[in-house]
Design an enzyme around this catalytic site. Sequence first.
Site, PDB file in Angstrom:
ATOM      1  N   GLY A  13       0.803  -1.020   0.119  1.00 25.78           N
ATOM      2  CA  GLY A  13       0.049   0.182   0.022  1.00 25.78           C
ATOM      3  C   GLY A  13       0.811   1.453   0.107  1.00 25.78           C
ATOM      4  N   HIS A  50      -8.049  28.706  -0.664  1.00 26.95           N
ATOM      5  CA  HIS A  50      -9.272  28.840   0.241  1.00 26.95           C
ATOM      6  C   HIS A  50      -9.074  30.271   0.976  1.00 26.95           C
ATOM      7  CE1 HIS A  50     -13.080  27.953   2.126  1.00 26.95           C
ATOM      8  NE2 HIS A  50     -12.353  27.957   3.347  1.00 26.95           N
ATOM      9  N   ASP A  56     -20.682  33.950   1.759  1.00 30.01           N
ATOM     10  CA  ASP A  56     -20.756  34.256   3.178  1.00 30.01           C
ATOM     11  C   ASP A  56     -19.607  35.278   3.296  1.00 30.01           C
ATOM     12  OD1 ASP A  56     -17.737  33.432   2.544  1.00 30.01           O
ATOM     13  OD2 ASP A  56     -18.269  31.330   2.490  1.00 30.01           O
ATOM     14  N   LYS A 109     -23.517  33.771   7.160  1.00 27.87           N
ATOM     15  CA  LYS A 109     -24.201  32.204   7.721  1.00 27.87           C
ATOM     16  C   LYS A 109     -23.241  31.977   8.845  1.00 27.87           C
ATOM     17  CE  LYS A 109     -20.574  29.710   4.756  1.00 27.87           C
ATOM     18  NZ  LYS A 109     -20.174  28.851   3.753  1.00 27.87           N
ATOM     19  N   ARG A 164     -21.384  28.392  11.125  1.00 26.28           N
ATOM     20  CA  ARG A 164     -21.332  26.980  10.875  1.00 26.28           C
ATOM     21  C   ARG A 164     -21.094  26.388  12.337  1.00 26.28           C
ATOM     22  NH1 ARG A 164     -19.446  24.832   6.242  1.00 26.28           N
ATOM     23  NH2 ARG A 164     -18.729  26.113   4.330  1.00 26.28           N
ATOM     24  N   THR A 218     -19.545  19.991   0.269  1.00 25.40           N
ATOM     25  CA  THR A 218     -20.595  18.972  -0.057  1.00 25.40           C
ATOM     26  C   THR A 218     -21.816  19.697  -0.707  1.00 25.40           C
ATOM     27  OG1 THR A 218     -21.503  20.149   2.156  1.00 25.40           O
ATOM     28  CG2 THR A 218     -20.054  18.271   2.330  1.00 25.40           C
ATOM     29  N   GLY A 274     -23.681  21.881   0.521  1.00 23.59           N
ATOM     30  CA  GLY A 274     -24.750  22.522   1.340  1.00 23.59           C
ATOM     31  C   GLY A 274     -24.840  23.672   1.372  1.00 23.59           C
ATOM     32  N   THR A 275     -23.794  24.520   1.573  1.00 20.28           N
ATOM     33  CA  THR A 275     -23.742  26.087   1.502  1.00 20.28           C
ATOM     34  C   THR A 275     -24.486  26.724   0.275  1.00 20.28           C
ATOM     35  OG1 THR A 275     -21.910  26.138   3.074  1.00 20.28           O
ATOM     36  CG2 THR A 275     -22.407  28.061   1.636  1.00 20.28           C
TER      37      THR A 275
END
Length: 312
Positions: free
Chosen positions: A39, A131, A170, A193, A195, A224, A226-227
Amino acid sequence: MEGRLQVFSGNSNIALAREITTHLHLNLGRALVGQFKNGETRVKIEENVRGSDVFVIQSMCAPVDHHLMELLIMIDALRRASARRITAVVPYYGYAKQEKKTTGREPITAKLVANLIATAGADRLLTMDLHAPAIEGFFDIPVDHLQAGPLLVDYMRDKHLSAPVVVSPDAGGVGRANRFRERLGASLAIIAKQRPEPDVSEVIEMVGDVEGKTAIIVDDMISTGGTLVEAARVLQERGARRVFACATHGIFAGAAFDQIADSPLEEIIVTNTIPLPPEAQAARIRTISVAALFAEAIMRIHKDLSLSTLFM
């Protein structure tokens, strides 16, 4: 920069790497990047790189840890093979969400990854839309930070949308949304928003008028979904006629595609910094290539030319 220009790639985004080398009129460097039976990651550079100016293309997408190790081991192999300069080309920089401590006893993984890349032997980093812009300061090596905003703006401008309003999902993304708005010639709206826990967001309030307008949500990444979906529903409730979304990095983790398919979003535009699965098209997701931009940046770095014009 003296020496040959050579470009290698790990397994995270081979399609983008090949597209970049096509723009550069080069062949992708030959390297064995796989796994031993136990692995562990196995790397063998199969070309002479002594004295070369080498670029290693690798996005930190899923499986993130595995692709990170591929990048580190490739850099180490190139350094030990006497490459003159090694540039880590990381279209999507992972572990970027933890760029600061929000509570006690938390790591700052964005800084840890920066240390790992430099320690492995990279001489500089070429990346896109971090980010958090502060991550650039975590590196003690030069960082060239490209932006996908102009490409996304051009795509939206060609759609000739009526009464566009750019929406930041945001408070942290207001600067990004405002630059997008200025290029597009649109108005601005901001969603506030909170979290309550990781990967979960709740809309608190919205500032700006979207009634009867075409809303364009702008973000750096979609994780995801969602936001994004919650923001789209709020915009629809506030009277937006159409809702689009633009983001540089399409991660689409978990049940993101299912959430998006059931949302008011008309279309989502992302770049190919992260490869998308076939089901992305069914979720109304469109992809813009950043290969030409990265190819231009690589050539300018190789020739020791300024990259400032690429940031305009």
